[in-house]
Design a protein around this motif. Structure first.
Motif, mmCIF file in Angstrom:
data_model
loop_
_atom_site.group_PDB
_atom_site.id
_atom_site.type_symbol
_atom_site.label_atom_id
_atom_site.label_comp_id
_atom_site.label_asym_id
_atom_site.label_seq_id
_atom_site.Cartn_x
_atom_site.Cartn_y
_atom_site.Cartn_z
ATOM 1 N N ALA A 46 -8.633 5.718 -3.698
ATOM 2 C CA ALA A 46 -10.040 5.413 -3.450
ATOM 3 C C ALA A 46 -10.919 5.915 -4.582
ATOM 4 C CB ALA A 46 -10.485 6.046 -2.131
ATOM 5 N N PRO A 78 -3.719 1.323 4.723
ATOM 6 C CA PRO A 78 -4.360 1.247 3.411
ATOM 7 C C PRO A 78 -4.545 -0.210 3.016
ATOM 8 C CG PRO A 78 -2.596 2.882 3.411
ATOM 9 C CD PRO A 78 -2.481 2.123 4.714
ATOM 10 N N ASP A 84 -11.518 0.719 4.188
ATOM 11 C CA ASP A 84 -11.642 1.060 2.770
ATOM 12 C C ASP A 84 -13.097 1.052 2.322
ATOM 13 O OD1 ASP A 84 -8.937 1.323 2.670
ATOM 14 O OD2 ASP A 84 -8.555 -0.409 1.381
ATOM 15 N N ARG A 109 -5.625 6.778 -0.891
ATOM 16 C CA ARG A 109 -5.631 6.038 0.366
ATOM 17 C C ARG A 109 -4.332 6.400 1.075
ATOM 18 N NH1 ARG A 109 -9.931 2.950 -0.309
ATOM 19 N NH2 ARG A 109 -10.311 1.845 -2.268
#
Length: 349
Positions: A46, A78, A84, A109
């Motif tokens: 991320a 993920p 996300d 992630r």
């Protein structure tokens, strides 16, 4: 032939009467989970890949629970677009971003335990264990491909804080990695005083001073005027169940403005900058200095936010969603101070 046919019928009937083998929570979680992330792929971070490094220290940051599990999943997938987006635009910005002033932040992630798992006593611990395995693999990749012998900070909030505490216990405490660890920021979970010593963290102490390195920082924010008893009673029960004693159950609280155990209280004027507004998508609002007074009271960080910060507490007065945002600039300055102190001390050596 008819006898054979009869035996088959009897056999099938017998099988039909047998109870199905029970599936354990661990098996159910493993069966439903998405494939393990490959941390050699930038998409499985991320934050980190492609970002410039502002200094000689890296940060390994683990985000809190961000997967609502609308379909009953036990662990985050993920690549799930909604999770996300929330992770990147809200959590990484408002939490991980506090460490970006001194260091490049790497945030994996991972198959985090979902909101669904947190509400299931039967699945919670197994979902956490499943998630931790990803965090540990990400940390190994980080060490081999990013850190490469450089100093590092480990940090996490809520579920992320739990995983960082386990990583500190299992992989860092008492090892050669401890010498490279600038600090561990384990925020928004309950770490008790008795965990520092023979019971858990045998070599890593609580950070007593703002420039101390190789130590751990912890706090849990709660709104002033709230009843502290329910939270403290829950902490005591959990500690006693885990360690078989109440000795040392009191929570650790390092004031997130002074970062000094001898200065457990601070006034608003000392606070460097809080992030206004509820956590959400989009850019973070400009920081507001001098807006939060705080004092460590019986192991909890009791906060007095200024009017207009628009930070709503959870039931019971918990300021869990704002544990870092309330002290964003203070955390940023402290991480930079510790990083500078580590580099200076090792340069002399």
């Amino acid at each position: 032939m008819s006898m054979l046919r009869g035996l088959i019928v009897l056999a099938l009937a017998w099988v039909g009467m047998q109870p199905a083998f029970a599936v354990t929570p661990r098996e159910e979680i493993a069966t439903k989970a998405a494939p393990a992330p490959d941390y050699a792929l930038p998409a499985n971070w991320a934050a980190g890949p492609g970002a410039p490094s502002p200094g000689p220290v890296d940060v390994f940051y683990v985000h809190p629970t961000t997967f609502r599990s609308d379909k009953g999943e036990w662990n985050q997938t993920p690549g799930d677009p909604a999770a996300d987006k929330w992770t990147d635009e809200s959590v990484i910005v408002r939490q991980g971003g506090a460490f970006a002033g001194c260091c490049r932040v790497w945030a994996p992630r991972y198959r985090a335990a979902s909101f669904n798992a947190l509400q299931s006593e039967a699945h919670r611990d197994e979902a956490f264990a499943f998630a931790y395995a990803d965090v540990e693999r990400a940390f190994d990749w980080f060490l081999a491909n990013v850190s490469k012998g450089r100093p590092f900070i480990v940090a996490g909030h809520s579920q992320g804080g739990k995983h960082i505490s386990d990583l500190l216990e299992k992989r860092i405490d008492g090892t050669a990695l401890q010498q490279r660890m600038v600090a561990a920021y384990i925020i928004g979970i309950n770490l008790a005083q008795g965990e520092f010593g023979p019971r858990r963290f045998k070599s890593v102490p609580v950070c007593a001073k703002p420039a101390q390195t190789g130590c751990a920082v912890q706090w849990n924010a709660i709104m002033a005027g709230s009843d502290l008893e329910p939270t403290l009673a829950a902490y005591k029960r959990y500690y006693a169940a885990r360690f078989g004693t109440e000795d040392g159950w009191e929570p650790v609280c390092v004031n997130p403005v002074t970062f000094d155990l001898e200065r457990p209280a601070s006034i608003s004027a000392q606070a460097l900058g809080a992030a206004p507004g509820a956590p959400g998508l989009g850019p973070m609002k400009p920081l507001r200095a001098g807006a939060v007074a705080v004092k460590c009271d019986r192991g909890l960080a009791v906060v007095y936010p200024a009017p207009g910060l628009d930070l709503a507490p959870l039931p019971g007065g918990s300021m869990h969603f704002h544990d870092i945002g309330l002290f964003f600039a203070d955390v940023r300055a402290n991480a930079a101070l510790r990083a500078k102190a580590w580099v200076a001390a090792h340069r002399r050596k």
